[in-house]
Design a protein around this motif. Structure first.
Motif, PDB file in Angstrom:
ATOM      1  N   PRO A   1       0.800  -1.161   0.011  1.00 58.42           N
ATOM      2  CA  PRO A   1       0.137   0.001   0.015  1.00 58.42           C
ATOM      3  C   PRO A   1       0.941   1.216  -0.032  1.00 58.42           C
ATOM      4  N   GLU A   2       0.275   2.411  -0.599  1.00 60.40           N
ATOM      5  CA  GLU A   2       1.141   3.454  -0.818  1.00 60.40           C
ATOM      6  C   GLU A   2       1.003   3.997   0.577  1.00 60.40           C
ATOM      7  N   LYS A   3      -0.366   4.129   1.137  1.00 61.99           N
ATOM      8  CA  LYS A   3      -0.347   4.767   2.628  1.00 61.99           C
ATOM      9  C   LYS A   3      -1.253   3.895   3.287  1.00 61.99           C
ATOM     10  N   GLY A   4      -1.325   3.996   4.802  1.00 66.07           N
ATOM     11  CA  GLY A   4      -2.448   3.405   5.526  1.00 66.07           C
ATOM     12  C   GLY A   4      -1.625   2.249   6.087  1.00 66.07           C
ATOM     13  N   ALA A   5      -2.537   1.393   6.942  1.00 64.80           N
ATOM     14  CA  ALA A   5      -1.760   0.507   7.900  1.00 64.80           C
ATOM     15  C   ALA A   5      -2.851  -0.738   7.622  1.00 64.80           C
ATOM     16  N   VAL A   6      -2.318  -1.842   7.639  1.00 65.60           N
ATOM     17  CA  VAL A   6      -3.070  -3.087   7.738  1.00 65.60           C
ATOM     18  C   VAL A   6      -2.390  -3.826   9.032  1.00 65.60           C
ATOM     19  N   GLU A   7      -3.420  -4.022   9.939  1.00 65.87           N
ATOM     20  CA  GLU A   7      -2.933  -4.697  11.233  1.00 65.87           C
ATOM     21  C   GLU A   7      -3.747  -6.193  11.531  1.00 65.87           C
ATOM     22  N   LEU A   8      -2.790  -7.277  11.944  1.00 62.80           N
ATOM     23  CA  LEU A   8      -3.299  -8.249  12.358  1.00 62.80           C
ATOM     24  C   LEU A   8      -2.889  -8.610  13.768  1.00 62.80           C
ATOM     25  N   GLU A   9      -4.120  -8.762  14.283  1.00 60.42           N
ATOM     26  CA  GLU A   9      -3.876  -8.754  15.913  1.00 60.42           C
ATOM     27  C   GLU A   9      -3.222  -7.722  16.394  1.00 60.42           C
ATOM     28  N   GLY A  10      -3.359  -6.413  15.854  1.00 60.95           N
ATOM     29  CA  GLY A  10      -2.654  -5.189  16.349  1.00 60.95           C
ATOM     30  C   GLY A  10      -1.213  -5.090  15.871  1.00 60.95           C
ATOM     31  N   ARG A  11      -0.780  -5.943  14.992  1.00 59.77           N
ATOM     32  CA  ARG A  11       0.574  -6.072  14.578  1.00 59.77           C
ATOM     33  C   ARG A  11       0.545  -5.447  12.972  1.00 59.77           C
ATOM     34  N   PRO A  12       1.366  -4.429  12.941  1.00 57.90           N
ATOM     35  CA  PRO A  12       1.473  -4.172  11.253  1.00 57.90           C
ATOM     36  C   PRO A  12       1.860  -4.969  10.802  1.00 57.90           C
ATOM     37  N   ILE A  13       1.271  -5.300   9.394  1.00 57.06           N
ATOM     38  CA  ILE A  13       1.834  -6.125   8.399  1.00 57.06           C
ATOM     39  C   ILE A  13       1.918  -5.623   7.014  1.00 57.06           C
ATOM     40  N   GLN A  14       1.628  -4.341   6.824  1.00 54.21           N
ATOM     41  CA  GLN A  14       1.758  -3.787   5.516  1.00 54.21           C
ATOM     42  C   GLN A  14       3.133  -3.801   5.114  1.00 54.21           C
ATOM     43  N   ARG A  15       3.414  -3.884   3.813  1.00 47.42           N
ATOM     44  CA  ARG A  15       4.527  -4.045   3.048  1.00 47.42           C
ATOM     45  C   ARG A  15       5.382  -5.260   3.555  1.00 47.42           C
ATOM     46  N   MET A  16       4.902  -6.281   4.299  1.00 49.43           N
ATOM     47  CA  MET A  16       5.767  -7.402   4.354  1.00 49.43           C
ATOM     48  C   MET A  16       5.643  -8.205   3.299  1.00 49.43           C
ATOM     49  N   ALA A  17       6.467  -9.422   3.134  1.00 51.63           N
ATOM     50  CA  ALA A  17       6.933 -10.018   1.906  1.00 51.63           C
ATOM     51  C   ALA A  17       5.676 -11.195   2.157  1.00 51.63           C
ATOM     52  N   PRO A  18       4.765 -11.522   0.926  1.00 52.21           N
ATOM     53  CA  PRO A  18       3.950 -12.575   1.218  1.00 52.21           C
ATOM     54  C   PRO A  18       3.967 -13.721   1.992  1.00 52.21           C
ATOM     55  N   ASP A  19       5.189 -14.376   1.802  1.00 51.83           N
ATOM     56  CA  ASP A  19       5.369 -15.381   2.533  1.00 51.83           C
ATOM     57  C   ASP A  19       5.252 -15.222   4.062  1.00 51.83           C
ATOM     58  N   ARG A  20       5.931 -14.183   4.467  1.00 48.26           N
ATOM     59  CA  ARG A  20       5.774 -13.876   6.064  1.00 48.26           C
ATOM     60  C   ARG A  20       4.209 -13.814   6.623  1.00 48.26           C
ATOM     61  N   VAL A  21       3.238 -12.915   5.742  1.00 49.95           N
ATOM     62  CA  VAL A  21       2.165 -12.768   6.015  1.00 49.95           C
ATOM     63  C   VAL A  21       1.370 -14.324   6.033  1.00 49.95           C
ATOM     64  N   VAL A  22       1.723 -15.190   5.250  1.00 46.09           N
ATOM     65  CA  VAL A  22       1.027 -16.519   5.196  1.00 46.09           C
ATOM     66  C   VAL A  22       1.527 -17.081   6.695  1.00 46.09           C
ATOM     67  N   ARG A  23       2.740 -17.135   6.963  1.00 47.86           N
ATOM     68  CA  ARG A  23       3.316 -17.500   8.193  1.00 47.86           C
ATOM     69  C   ARG A  23       2.760 -16.881   9.315  1.00 47.86           C
ATOM     70  N   LEU A  24       2.256 -15.506   9.489  1.00 47.48           N
ATOM     71  CA  LEU A  24       1.598 -14.789  10.504  1.00 47.48           C
ATOM     72  C   LEU A  24       0.186 -15.347  10.558  1.00 47.48           C
ATOM     73  N   GLY A  25      -0.482 -16.076   9.429  1.00 50.40           N
ATOM     74  CA  GLY A  25      -1.776 -16.287   9.590  1.00 50.40           C
ATOM     75  C   GLY A  25      -2.963 -16.205   8.704  1.00 50.40           C
ATOM     76  N   ILE A  26      -2.503 -15.358   7.536  1.00 46.36           N
ATOM     77  CA  ILE A  26      -3.393 -15.014   6.747  1.00 46.36           C
ATOM     78  C   ILE A  26      -3.282 -16.019   5.238  1.00 46.36           C
ATOM     79  N   SER A  27      -4.389 -16.485   4.762  1.00 51.21           N
ATOM     80  CA  SER A  27      -4.399 -17.468   3.629  1.00 51.21           C
ATOM     81  C   SER A  27      -5.220 -16.762   2.619  1.00 51.21           C
ATOM     82  N   HIS A  28      -4.731 -16.953   1.436  1.00 48.86           N
ATOM     83  CA  HIS A  28      -5.534 -16.155   0.415  1.00 48.86           C
ATOM     84  C   HIS A  28      -5.934 -17.537  -0.769  1.00 48.86           C
ATOM     85  N   VAL A  29      -7.348 -17.274  -0.849  1.00 50.03           N
ATOM     86  CA  VAL A  29      -7.873 -17.990  -2.046  1.00 50.03           C
ATOM     87  C   VAL A  29      -8.178 -17.053  -3.030  1.00 50.03           C
TER      88      VAL A  29
END
Lengths: 273, 290
Positions: free
Chosen positions: A73-101
């Motif tokens: 994202p250019e601006k703004g925040a994405v938080e998973l359980e209060g932890r910012p995850i924006q700009r993270m590599a996709p494989d790390r996001v998956v490890r943190l618990g978000i799966s994409h269909v």
């Protein structure tokens, strides 16, 4: 019922008392040179299904891609359980618990169904638990067990959709992102898939963010909904309220006939921020 | 007749080396859609490294061989990290030029470091022959064929049964979905380059006793390229079969035809084959992707 409680008893206790599981605040993302979503803020509470409705090109998929880290994202925040995850590599996001269909299934066509499912569990190292989860997925989608050793490319569209969902579940996600699971499926199959989606939510407590064009079934399935128009959220509410709204009935459910089609406008003042 | 069989076996051995280089082309192309024109130079570098370890430092052949392979693996992934990854996603031309440039740099560096003389390494097979009736087969040739078969078996096992191997297949089939599965796609790319460089190194060390080592053996890559195309460019068995066909044709035409045919044989075969089967031998039914 929390996700961890059913799917992973050993996982850490949910953090933050009652905070949203997933939270987007004021997110803006570009798709190439085009500003695809602007100022998107939404929340997903634990154990809920939240749907984002919108026409083609409204930016629904962009929201999901921004969450899963494929787009930054250019601006703004994405938080998973209060932890910012924006700009993270996709494989790390998956490890943190978000799966994409993803939209259009995107299975691995030349891998067997079983290998596809195993790839869903790629970040995990707990083999026994993976095996148990595999059996669980086969319980929800028996047809995948029957065809476990066939290349995924030979499955029908509906079966591939089931495979894509099962594959994502094997990562033991806290949040499941579903991108148009109804796309290209017959009405009967759509019903079947959504029945399973509801069961997964009820029985396994999987929290889901569901993006759909098929507003009817999405509103029946989800607890809370957001309406997206050209990159902005123009309306939100519980699905029960949304279903009663004039605008939704008219534009998304097609329940009212509009006399002057040339002047399709929202009747209420748009509620964007 | 005896001549024919003997030449054919020599051709198969040479073809195995082509096949291994072609395998490197195919592995990288399938996973990353990049054609690595420095593949031949990677092979040359592997041969030179093994020369340093075995002849200069006097290590045991197998130990030197293994060390060279490990060094090349590190080097391959480093090249990917430093040269390819920054321009990945840009037009093919830039990447192709980068790999060609990389090859030139490696070739001249090798010339500076190891000189321009032909180098030779003693292998446990040097001079050995197998006699079968009237047939005399050089142990060098046989070692190449056996090593290629073993390597193929290992690679097959790796891609078919290990988690990381299946993840590589998955990445090459659908990169976006691989990202969604939590597969570290960029690390997979580095790993693919490492594997390709290892395969190239093995090809180089195997080839060393036959052609000797000099900075220009990298040009063999130009003969391995038609092998890869002949096999369909996205098929691993295709690369090996293509390599063997080209090796055999080249050796036989060198033996039976007037001088000069040997060097163009590979391309004549390629042109004819592509006229008949434009998709390559294994191109259309490349159902098993790796």
């Amino acid at each position: 019922m929390s996700v961890e409680a059913t799917l992973d008893p050993s996982a850490a206790a949910p953090q933050g008392p009652g905070g949203p599981l997933l939270k987007l605040s004021n997110v803006e993302s570009y798709y190439g040179p085009i500003l695809a979503i602007r100022g998107i803020s939404l929340e997903l509470a634990r154990g809920q299904i939240v749907t984002v409705l919108g026409a083609n090109g409204a930016g629904k998929t962009t929201i999901l891609k921004t969450i899963s880290g494929v787009l930054d994202p250019e601006k703004g925040a994405v938080e998973l359980e209060g932890r910012p995850i924006q700009r993270m590599a996709p494989d790390r996001v998956v490890r943190l618990g978000i799966s994409h269909v993803p939209e259009g299934r995107e299975v691995f066509p030349f891998l067997s169904v079983l290998d596809n499912l195993r790839m869903g569990a790629f970040p995990r190292t707990d083999r026994d638990a993976v095996q148990r989860d595999l059996e669980k997925v086969f319980g929800y989608f028996p047809v995948l067990k029957e065809r476990a050793h066939q290349p995924a490319g030979q499955l029908s569209g509906g079966q591939q959709q089931m495979l894509a969902i099962g594959r994502a579940l094997l990562a033991r996600p806290k949040v499941l992102l579903l991108d148009e699971p109804s796309l290209g499926l017959s009405p009967l199959l759509v019903k079947e898939i959504f029945k399973i989606i509801r069961r997964l939510n009820d029985e396994e407590g999987v929290s889901m963010l569901l993006v759909e064009q098929n507003a009817h079934i999405a509103l029946e399935t989800a607890h809370y909904g957001y309406v997206l128009e050209v990159g902005r959220i123009v309306m939100d509410g519980t699905c029960r309220d949304l279903m009663k709204s004039d605008d939704i009935q008219e534009f998304y459910l097609g329940m009212k006939q509009d006399d002057d089609r040339g002047t399709r406008r929202w009747k209420k003042k748009k509620t964007w921020r | 007749m005896l001549d024919f069989i003997q030449q054919t076996i020599g051709g198969i051995a040479l073809g195995c080396v082509y096949g291994l280089i072609a395998l490197g082309f195919v592995l990288i192309y399938k996973a990353t859609e990049v054609v690595n024109f420095a593949q031949g130079e990677l092979m040359m570098l592997g041969a030179f490294l093994s020369f340093t370890f075995i002849a200069t430092l006097g290590l045991n052949y197998w130990l030197g061989f293994a060390l060279a392979v490990v060094c090349m693996a590190v080097l391959g992934s480093t090249m990917e990290r430093l040269v390819i990854r920054p321009i990945l996603g840009y037009p093919q031309f830039s990447i192709v030029m980068a790999t060609i440039g990389l090859g030139l740099v490696v070739r001249s560096l090798a010339g500076m470091l190891w000189g321009t003389d032909d180098l030779r390494i003693e292998t446990p097979f040097t001079g050995g022959v197998f006699k079968l009736g009237g047939l005399v087969i050089a142990a060098d040739s046989l070692s190449i064929i056996v090593a290629t078969l073993l390597l193929c078996a290992v690679l097959y096992w790796f891609f078919r049964y290990t988690k990381i191997g299946i993840a590589m297949q998955a990445t090459s089939q659908n990169m976006l979905a691989a990202y969604y599965m939590g597969i570290p796609v960029k690390r997979i790319f580095s790993l693919i380059w490492a594997i390709s460089a290892m395969v190239a190194c093995i090809a180089g060390v195997l080839l060393a006793p036959i052609t000797l080592i000099h900075a220009n053996i990298g040009f063999l890559g130009l003969k391995a390229f038609p092998a890869a195309v002949l096999g369909g460019f996205s098929s691993i068995p295709g690369a090996l079969v293509g390599g063997i066909i080209i090796g055999v044709v080249e050796t036989l035409s060198g033996f039976y035809l007037p001088e000069g045919f040997k060097d163009v044989a590979a391309y004549v075969v390629l042109l004819v084959a592509l006229m008949v089967m434009p998709q390559g031998l294994f191109g259309s039914r490349a159902l098993k992707k790796v």
